[in-house]
Design an enzyme around this catalytic site. Structure first.
Site, short mmCIF file in Angstrom:
data_model
loop_
_atom_site.label_atom_id
_atom_site.label_comp_id
_atom_site.label_asym_id
_atom_site.label_seq_id
_atom_site.Cartn_x
_atom_site.Cartn_y
_atom_site.Cartn_z
N LYS A 153 0.67 -1.35 -0.02
CA LYS A 153 -0.05 -0.05 -0.20
C LYS A 153 0.78 1.19 0.05
O LYS A 153 1.72 1.71 0.70
CB LYS A 153 -0.83 0.04 1.34
CG LYS A 153 -2.09 -0.97 1.00
CD LYS A 153 -3.05 -0.76 2.31
CE LYS A 153 -4.45 -1.27 1.94
NZ LYS A 153 -5.11 -0.98 3.28
N ASP A 169 -14.97 -0.80 8.24
CA ASP A 169 -15.10 -0.54 6.96
C ASP A 169 -15.45 -2.13 6.49
O ASP A 169 -15.06 -2.39 5.46
CB ASP A 169 -14.30 -0.12 6.28
CG ASP A 169 -14.66 0.56 4.92
OD1 ASP A 169 -15.72 0.76 4.63
OD2 ASP A 169 -13.58 0.71 4.08
#
Length: 474
Positions: free
Chosen positions: A39, A139
Site C-alpha cells: 500500500k 469498513d
C-alpha cells in the site's frame, strides 16, 4: 510503475487498486520470492493529514495481529516516486477474489453459504474485538472480504482485509475522531464518530443482506432507518430476524458482540428469548434516549393509585399525631385535674406506636418521595451521572469520573446506589422497578457500552443488582 523496484527488494508486478491518495500494488519480494501487497500513501494533491493518521494506525494495528484470515504485516518504509514522497506498507498477499467481484461475475450465495460466511466473519470479529485494546474495523463491506478455495458445499476460505479505517480504543484517547466508512454499511452512530464492536456487527449484517438480495444496502428501502429486505428474499424467517437484529439502527437494540451474534445464529430459540429481553417490558414507563454519544435513562415517579394515596393519608395522619402528641399532653395536663394524667399516659402509649406505623408507611417501599420525584441517569464517554428531578428543583448526585468503569455495580429496586471499589455513591429512593425492567435496563446499558452486564441477587431479598465488569464507554 511496472517493473520498478522499491527498497531494492520489492519488484512491482501490477497495480491492484487506486483511490484518493492511495494505491495498492502487487509485488514480488526478492528475499523470499513470495508475492506481497504494497500500500502506497503519496503526499500528492489528494493527500490529507487524516490519511497519514489512518495509514500509520493500520500499520501499527497489523503488527499486533496474528490471525490466518487477516493479512500479515511485513514491512514499512519511506518511498520517493515521480508523483511525490510517501510511505509504503507491505503485507502478505492473499490470491483471492472479493465478494464484490464474485457478485459482479454473477455468483449467487445460498442460505447455507450465507450462514457459513457469517460464522467465519464473526469468528474474525470476535478475535479483533477481543484484543487489548479492542480493534474496530469500521469498513466491513463486500470489497474488503475475500473468498478462495470454494469446494463442494463449502463456501471456501474467508479473509478480512483493508484495515485502512481501523480504530482502537487506545487511538481514540485524547485525539480527534475521523469519520470513515462506506455509505450503506455504516451504522448511524458511526456518522457521529462513535464506534463500538456492535458497529462492525451492523456492517457485517448489511454485507450479508447484500449477498442475500444482490442489491447494495443503500438501494434498498428503509423504515425508521431499518433496512427493508425481507420481502425480496427467500430465507428462513429465523435468519431474516437475525439479519434485522444485526442491522438495528439503534445501538441499544442491536446485537452487542460477535459472540452474542454467533449464539443467536446457532440457536434461533435463544435468539427469540434474547430479542424478547431487549423489548421494553409491557406497561413500563421508563424512557430511554440514545444518540450514539449518550444514553439517558429517565425513571418517572411511581404512579399514584387509590390505595397508595389512601395509605399515604393514613401514614400522614399517624405521623401528625406523633408530632402533635407533646403539645396535646401539655394542654391536657394544664387544663385538667391530676387524674387526667392516666388518660394522657394511655393516649401516649397508643399514639407512639401508631406514629411509628405512619412513619413506616411513608418511608417503606422506596418512600413517599418516589411518588413525586423522577430520576435521570446519564451515561456518556466520560462519566455516569444521576440527577433527581423534583417538581420544584433538581439535585445531581456526584458523578463517577472513571472512564473504564471497572468493578462497579448499580443497585436498583426500592432504592438505588452506584458503587465502585472503595467509593460508594448513594442516590436513594428511586422508583420501584420490576425484575423484567431491571433485566431490560441491564441489556440496554450493555448494548450501549459494549460491556458484559449480568443481573444478580443483592444482599437484600427485595433488591436486584446490575453488575458491570470491566466496561469501557470510550
Amino acid at each position: 510503475m511496472t517493473s520498478k523496484i522499491l527498497k531494492e527488494r520489492y519488484v512491482i508486478q501490477k497495480q491492484l487498486s487506486k483511490n484518493a491518495g492511495r494505491r495498492t500494488l502487487l509485488a514480488r519480494d526478492l528475499h523470499t520470492q513470495e508475492l506481497v501487497a504494497i500500500k502506497l500513501l503519496i503526499f500528492g494533491e489528494d493527500f490529507h493529514w487524516d490519511h497519514l493518521k489512518l495509514f500509520e494506525r493500520e500499520s501499527q494495528t497489523l503488527q499486533l495481529l496474528s490471525h490466518p484470515a487477516i493479512p500479515r504485516y511485513l514491512d514499512y518504509f519511506d518511498v520517493d516516486t515521480p508523483t511525490g514522497k510517501g510511505f509504503a506498507l507491505v503485507q502478505s498477499y492473499i490470491p483471492a477474489k472479493s465478494l464484490e467481484e464474485w457478485l459482479k461475475s454473477g455468483r449467487t450465495f445460498s442460505e447455507a453459504e450465507i450462514k457459513q460466511l457469517a460464522k467465519a466473519l464473526l469468528e474474525i470479529l470476535r478475535y479483533l474485538h477481543g484484543q487489548q485494546p479492542q480493534v474496530i474495523h469500521r469498513d466491513i463491506k463486500p470489497s474488503n472480504i475475500l473468498l478462495a478455495n470454494r469446494s463442494g458445499n463449502s463456501v471456501g476460505d474467508v479473509y478480512l482485509v483493508d484495515f485502512g479505517s481501523v480504530q482502537t480504543l487506545a487511538a481514540r484517547k485524547g485525539s480527534t475522531i475521523t469519520v470513515v466508512g462506506t455509505y450503506g454499511y455504516m451504522p448511524p452512530e458511526q456518522f457521529g464518530g462513535r464506534n463500538v464492536p456492535a458497529s462492525d456487527i451492523y456492517s457485517l449484517g448489511a454485507t450479508l443482506i447484500y449477498l442475500a438480495t444482490g442489491r447494495h444496502p443503500a438501494e434498498l428501502s428503509q423504515g425508521n432507518l431499518q433496512i427493508q429486505f425481507e420481502s425480496i428474499v427467500n430465507l428462513n424467517p429465523d435468519l431474516i430476524d437475525w439479519l434485522k437484529w444485526m442491522t438495528q439502527p439503534s445501538l441499544n437494540r442491536r446485537l452487542a458482540s460477535a459472540g452474542e451474534a454467533l449464539k443467536a445464529l446457532e440457536n434461533p430459540r435463544q435468539q427469540t428469548d434474547m430479542s424478547a429481553i431487549r423489548q421494553k417490558p409491557f406497561g413500563s414507563r421508563i424512557e430511554l434516549k440514545e444518540d450514539g454519544e449518550n444514553l439517558e435513562i429517565l425513571i418517572p415517579p411511581t404512579r399514584l393509585t387509590f390505595w397508595s394515596a389512601f395509605w399515604i393519608l393514613i401514614g400522614t395522619l399517624f405521623c401528625l399525631g406523633l408530632v402533635l402528641l407533646p403539645f396535646i399532653s401539655i394542654i391536657l395536663l394544664i387544663k385538667t385535674r391530676l387524674k387526667s394524667i392516666i388518660f394522657v399516659m394511655l393516649f401516649s402509649f397508643l399514639t407512639v406506636p401508631f406514629g411509628g406505623l405512619g412513619f413506616a408507611i411513608l418511608c417503606g417501599g422506596g418512600g413517599i418521595a418516589t411518588y413525586f420525584r423522577a430520576t435521570k441517569i446519564n451515561i456518556d464517554r466520560n462519566q455516569i451521572s444521576v440527577t433527581h428531578l423534583w417538581p420544584w428543583y433538581k439535585c445531581q448526585v456526584a458523578p463517577i469520573m472513571n472512564k473504564n468503569f471497572s468493578n462497579w455495580s448499580m443497585y436498583i429496586r426500592h432504592s438505588m446506589a452506584i458503587s465502585r471499589q472503595d467509593k460508594y455513591y448513594e442516590t436513594m429512593g428511586i422508583s420501584q422497578l420490576t425484575p423484567p425492567e431491571i433485566e431490560w435496563l441491564a441489556n440496554e446499558i450493555s448494548a450501549f457500552s459494549g460491556g458484559q452486564i449480568t443481573v444478580v441477587s443483592a444482599d437484600t431479598a427485595d433488591s436486584a443488582v446490575m453488575r458491570y465488569n470491566k466496561i469501557s464507554l470510550l
